[in-house]
Design a protein around this motif. Structure first.
Motif, PDB file in Angstrom:
ATOM      1  N   UNK A  26       0.835  -1.203   0.000  1.00 43.68           N
ATOM      2  CA  UNK A  26       0.000   0.000   0.000  1.00 43.68           C
ATOM      3  C   UNK A  26       0.871   1.255   0.000  1.00 43.68           C
ATOM      4  N   UNK A  27       1.960   1.222   0.762  1.00 42.63           N
ATOM      5  CA  UNK A  27       2.862   2.374   0.835  1.00 42.63           C
ATOM      6  C   UNK A  27       3.519   2.643  -0.519  1.00 42.63           C
ATOM      7  N   UNK A  28       3.601   1.595  -1.355  1.00 39.17           N
ATOM      8  CA  UNK A  28       4.196   1.753  -2.694  1.00 39.17           C
ATOM      9  C   UNK A  28       3.133   2.102  -3.734  1.00 39.17           C
ATOM     10  N   UNK A  29       1.883   2.309  -3.276  1.00 38.19           N
ATOM     11  CA  UNK A  29       0.838   2.753  -4.196  1.00 38.19           C
ATOM     12  C   UNK A  29      -0.067   1.648  -4.722  1.00 38.19           C
ATOM     13  N   UNK A  30       0.042   0.437  -4.143  1.00 36.76           N
ATOM     14  CA  UNK A  30      -0.861  -0.644  -4.552  1.00 36.76           C
ATOM     15  C   UNK A  30      -2.189  -0.474  -3.814  1.00 36.76           C
ATOM     16  N   UNK A  31      -3.293  -0.653  -4.546  1.00 41.59           N
ATOM     17  CA  UNK A  31      -4.611  -0.582  -3.908  1.00 41.59           C
ATOM     18  C   UNK A  31      -4.920  -1.978  -3.367  1.00 41.59           C
ATOM     19  N   UNK A  32      -5.181  -2.038  -2.053  1.00 41.09           N
ATOM     20  CA  UNK A  32      -5.140  -3.315  -1.336  1.00 41.09           C
ATOM     21  C   UNK A  32      -6.525  -3.825  -0.944  1.00 41.09           C
ATOM     22  N   UNK A  33      -6.709  -5.149  -1.121  1.00 40.43           N
ATOM     23  CA  UNK A  33      -7.890  -5.834  -0.596  1.00 40.43           C
ATOM     24  C   UNK A  33      -7.398  -6.837   0.443  1.00 40.43           C
ATOM     25  N   UNK A  34      -7.826  -6.619   1.688  1.00 45.48           N
ATOM     26  CA  UNK A  34      -7.401  -7.485   2.790  1.00 45.48           C
ATOM     27  C   UNK A  34      -8.480  -8.534   3.053  1.00 45.48           C
ATOM     28  N   UNK A  35      -8.114  -9.803   2.980  1.00 43.07           N
ATOM     29  CA  UNK A  35      -9.027 -10.882   3.363  1.00 43.07           C
ATOM     30  C   UNK A  35      -8.515 -11.554   4.612  1.00 43.07           C
ATOM     31  N   UNK A  36      -9.413 -11.897   5.510  1.00 41.51           N
ATOM     32  CA  UNK A  36      -8.998 -12.603   6.737  1.00 41.51           C
ATOM     33  C   UNK A  36     -10.271 -13.177   7.365  1.00 41.51           C
ATOM     34  N   UNK A  37     -10.088 -13.982   8.430  1.00 40.87           N
ATOM     35  CA  UNK A  37     -11.263 -14.497   9.138  1.00 40.87           C
ATOM     36  C   UNK A  37     -11.611 -13.647  10.359  1.00 40.87           C
ATOM     37  N   UNK A  38     -10.736 -12.723  10.728  1.00 41.14           N
ATOM     38  CA  UNK A  38     -10.983 -11.897  11.921  1.00 41.14           C
ATOM     39  C   UNK A  38     -11.315 -10.461  11.492  1.00 41.14           C
ATOM     40  N   UNK A  39     -12.602 -10.110  11.641  1.00 36.53           N
ATOM     41  CA  UNK A  39     -13.084  -8.831  11.116  1.00 36.53           C
ATOM     42  C   UNK A  39     -12.383  -7.621  11.731  1.00 36.53           C
ATOM     43  N   UNK A  40     -12.176  -7.636  13.071  1.00 40.81           N
ATOM     44  CA  UNK A  40     -11.549  -6.464  13.721  1.00 40.81           C
ATOM     45  C   UNK A  40     -10.151  -6.233  13.167  1.00 40.81           C
ATOM     46  N   UNK A  41      -9.459  -7.322  12.891  1.00 42.90           N
ATOM     47  CA  UNK A  41      -8.092  -7.196  12.378  1.00 42.90           C
ATOM     48  C   UNK A  41      -8.101  -6.605  10.962  1.00 42.90           C
ATOM     49  N   UNK A  42      -9.077  -7.054  10.171  1.00 48.23           N
ATOM     50  CA  UNK A  42      -9.208  -6.521   8.799  1.00 48.23           C
ATOM     51  C   UNK A  42      -9.447  -5.016   8.880  1.00 48.23           C
ATOM     52  N   UNK A  43     -10.423  -4.632   9.719  1.00 50.04           N
ATOM     53  CA  UNK A  43     -10.779  -3.213   9.828  1.00 50.04           C
ATOM     54  C   UNK A  43      -9.604  -2.374  10.305  1.00 50.04           C
ATOM     55  N   UNK A  44      -8.857  -2.929  11.270  1.00 44.58           N
ATOM     56  CA  UNK A  44      -7.693  -2.188  11.797  1.00 44.58           C
ATOM     57  C   UNK A  44      -6.659  -1.956  10.688  1.00 44.58           C
ATOM     58  N   UNK A  45      -6.351  -3.023   9.931  1.00 41.15           N
ATOM     59  CA  UNK A  45      -5.326  -2.889   8.878  1.00 41.15           C
ATOM     60  C   UNK A  45      -5.797  -1.918   7.786  1.00 41.15           C
ATOM     61  N   UNK A  46      -7.063  -2.053   7.393  1.00 41.28           N
ATOM     62  CA  UNK A  46      -7.610  -1.146   6.358  1.00 41.28           C
ATOM     63  C   UNK A  46      -7.547   0.305   6.847  1.00 41.28           C
ATOM     64  N   UNK A  47      -7.967   0.531   8.096  1.00 43.23           N
ATOM     65  CA  UNK A  47      -7.943   1.890   8.648  1.00 43.23           C
ATOM     66  C   UNK A  47      -6.518   2.441   8.700  1.00 43.23           C
ATOM     67  N   UNK A  48      -5.578   1.596   9.111  1.00 41.59           N
ATOM     68  CA  UNK A  48      -4.190   2.067   9.239  1.00 41.59           C
ATOM     69  C   UNK A  48      -3.585   2.376   7.860  1.00 41.59           C
ATOM     70  N   UNK A  49      -3.956   1.588   6.861  1.00 43.64           N
ATOM     71  CA  UNK A  49      -3.464   1.866   5.491  1.00 43.64           C
ATOM     72  C   UNK A  49      -4.025   3.213   5.016  1.00 43.64           C
TER      73      UNK A  49
END
Ligand code: NAD
Length: 264
Positions: A26-49
């Protein structure tokens, strides 16, 4: 391949190596789709990006489910209009000996359960298969150029206590050759396949390992410490950027050897 503006999907992207890979790309400009089984973790990573100025969306997606993987890839195409970088990163361990004997009697006292064997195969192997298959269908049909990446492990050579896990990781190192060969046969020339074999890296997965065994293994690591998730993420970015890396596995282990450092 120029990374800026490309679209990347990372399974197991809510923690550990997947999180580092998501953030690094993401820092290099890639638009990211995060998949995982833990929703809070997904939301945290998306928010931080997003807070760091990047673009990201996420979705609860279990790699063992065909429909989840199809939906995750569709999310990338629908949201960002493409699909170029797919990292089949989600993986688990359930360590144990196939048969464990009692010290006193020498008789079998415990076995690796069928459930623990099958679960690791299902997540690490079937999960990677569904991830790459669903991604490749969309990339080929829409002529999206890109790269498919599996995560193997230094344990692809066969780690005692990890019959299930090492089996899956040996397979992950083979897939780039097999799939790049398939694509070559079918003249799919704009999709590469590669894998990274991390050494022992500082993530939560290691907390489930026998800590004494880990301490002992680290004595054989030339680097003298755990590999950092960012060091694995940097290898992924290198693969994406370098069109000559194809059908290959890259080890990032800190120099795991079979030699032991002299005690000080
Ligand atoms: P981790 O446990 O820190 O993170 C794994 C992530 O995958 C978690 O967010 C978890 O919720 C997610 N996940 C688990 N099951 C899933 C499923 N069924 N569907 C979707 N997501 C799922 O692990 P890690 O250390 O970051 O490992 C990532 C990959 O790297 C794994 O494939 C692992 O085998 C491999 N690896 C790790 C190391 C290491 O030392 N950490 C070494 C070699 C290889």
């Amino acid at each position: 391949m120029e990374v800026k503006g490309k679209v990347g999907v990372i399974t197991g992207g809510g923690d550990g190596l997947g999180e580092a890979i998501s953030k690094n790309l993401a820092a290099a400009g890639v638009r990211i789709v995060v998949g995982d089984v833990v929703e809070e973790q997904i939301n945290r990573v998306v928010d931080e990006i997003k807070a760091a100025g990047g673009e990201a969306v996420g979705k609860v997606a279990n790699v063992t489910r065909e429909a989840d993987m199809a939906a995750l890839m569709d999310l990338a195409v629908d949201t960002f209009g493409g699909l170029n970088i797919v990292v089949a990163n989600a993986g688990i361990i359930r360590d144990g000996l196939m048969i464990n004997t009692d010290r006193e009697t020498g008789k079998v006292k415990r076995v690796m359960s069928t459930e623990d064997f099958k679960l690791v195969i299902d997540v690490n192997l079937t999960g990677a298969f569904l991830t790459l298959r669903e991604a490749a269908c969309r990339m080929v049909d829409n002529n999206y150029p890109g790269v498919l990446i599996t995560i193997s492990s230094v344990n692809k050579t066969g780690q005692v206590g990890q019959l299930n896990y090492s089996t899956t990781k040996a397979a992950m190192a083979l897939w780039p050759k097999i799939l790049a060969g398939e694509f070559h046969m079918r003249r799919i020339n704009n999709i590469r396949v590669a894998s990274v074999s991390p050494g022992y890296a500082a993530t939560a997965i290691l907390q489930n390992m026998n800590q004494k065994a880990l301490e002992s293994i680290l004595k054989d690591v030339h680097l003298g410490r755990l590999v950092e998730p960012d060091e694995i993420a940097a290898a992924i970015k290198f693969i994406v950027e370098n069109d000559a890396v194809d059908g290959a596995d890259i080890e990032v282990t800190g120099g795991l050897t079979y030699a032991r450092s002299r005690a000080k």
